[in-house]
Design an enzyme around this catalytic site. Structure first.
Site, short mmCIF file in Angstrom:
data_model
loop_
_atom_site.label_atom_id
_atom_site.label_comp_id
_atom_site.label_asym_id
_atom_site.label_seq_id
_atom_site.Cartn_x
_atom_site.Cartn_y
_atom_site.Cartn_z
N PRO A 1 0.89 -1.29 0.06
CA PRO A 1 0.14 0.03 0.08
C PRO A 1 0.94 1.40 -0.13
O PRO A 1 0.83 1.90 1.01
CB PRO A 1 -0.68 -0.21 1.36
CG PRO A 1 0.16 -0.78 2.13
CD PRO A 1 0.76 -1.92 1.23
N CYS A 2 1.48 1.64 -1.25
CA CYS A 2 2.28 2.80 -1.13
C CYS A 2 1.45 3.98 -1.33
O CYS A 2 2.03 5.30 -0.88
CB CYS A 2 3.09 2.74 -2.45
SG CYS A 2 2.35 2.65 -4.00
#
Length: 278
Positions: free
Chosen positions: A246-247
């Site tokens: 989850p950048c």
């Protein structure tokens, strides 16, 4: 042919962009609905069906003030809170984890030689995606505006691999993460091409809970490289697996959403959508 879900997200993305650009004017429901060429009634219903909350409530979730409050919270507390409230309607949240395995030096250096990669296209709440897997796990996931360009990007990453358009069980399991019911979701395994530093950053990103946020500086401190914020930013930008790593949960320390490889409006949609689920 585009699905209705993809068309709806395009409208939502357009609405979010309009809200972000005109935030100081605080546009009302009628103004936003007119911008996406829908009646206020249909826009409110479509948006609420997608986000689970009204456009007005969603606006609060994507505001800088809300982001700053989240950044001050302990991530463990956020995770516990999401579990206690039954995030995504499941009691199995605590069982979910993502395991990252780096590719071997031969796989990394030889452009995926001897690798057999399955790939397929699928819908998500944030638009169409391309997902690819080896026998060891997911190796690529990206948002797809054009299928031809998306496939070219994948094959360029592994120029010597063998590709087969096939939706396998590894991909199907990973895609369950986009649903509200995670009862069918098992451990997600990722098989990634990256340097030791990149893998370390990506492993740290996975620990940011849904509904939570972090900053490049915080990530740098967590991997014991407090002066490496710029390098962390580069590793975040090179994330080969959208959403699963989850950048999008990494923002600027000021509370600003910041840039995103697949578009800042999509990043804003993800952050708001996750906040609404929690």
């Amino acid at each position: 042919m585009e699905t209705q879900n993809s068309i709806n997200f395009q409208r939502i993305e357009l609405a979010i962009g309009y809200i972000r650009e005109n935030f100081r004017q605080q546009p009302n429901l009628d103004e936003v609905a007119e911008h996406v060429h829908l009646s206020p009634y249909h826009f409110q219903r479509m948006f609420s069906d997608w986000a689970g909350v009204s456009p007005k409530k969603f606006l609060q979730y994507i505001s800088t003030a809300h982001a700053k409050r989240l950044l001050k919270e302990e991530q463990a507390t956020l995770f516990e809170a999401s579990y206690e409230t039954g995030l995504s309607g499941t009691s199995r949240l605590h069982d979910l984890f993502i395991n990252i395995e780096g590719m071997t030096p031969a796989e990394y250096k030889n452009g995926g030689k001897n690798l057999s990669i399955n790939y397929s296209f699928a819908d998500s709440p944030f638009g169409e995606i391309i997902v690819a897997s080896t026998t060891k796990g997911i190796c690529h996931l990206a948002f797809s505006v054009d299928k031809g360009d998306a496939l070219n990007d994948l094959t360029n990453r592994f120029p010597n691999a063998y590709f087969n358009q096939h939706l396998d069980m590894i991909q199907q399991n990973a895609l369950f993460i986009f649903t509200h019911d995670w009862s069918k979701l098992n451990e997600i395994k990722l098989h990634l091409k990256g340097t030791d530093f990149q893998l370390k950053v990506w492993e740290t990103l996975v620990k940011i809970p849904s509904g939570g946020l972090s900053t490049y500086g915080k990530i740098a401190k967590q991997i014991s490289k407090p002066k490496a914020s710029r390098a962390v930013g580069s590793a975040v930008g090179n994330n080969p697996v959208a959403y699963l790593i989850p950048c999008h949960r990494v923002i600027q320390s000021t509370g600003q959403i910041g840039e995103y490889h697949w578009g800042s409006n999509r990043k804003t949609a993800m952050i708001g959508w996750e906040a609404s689920q929690v």
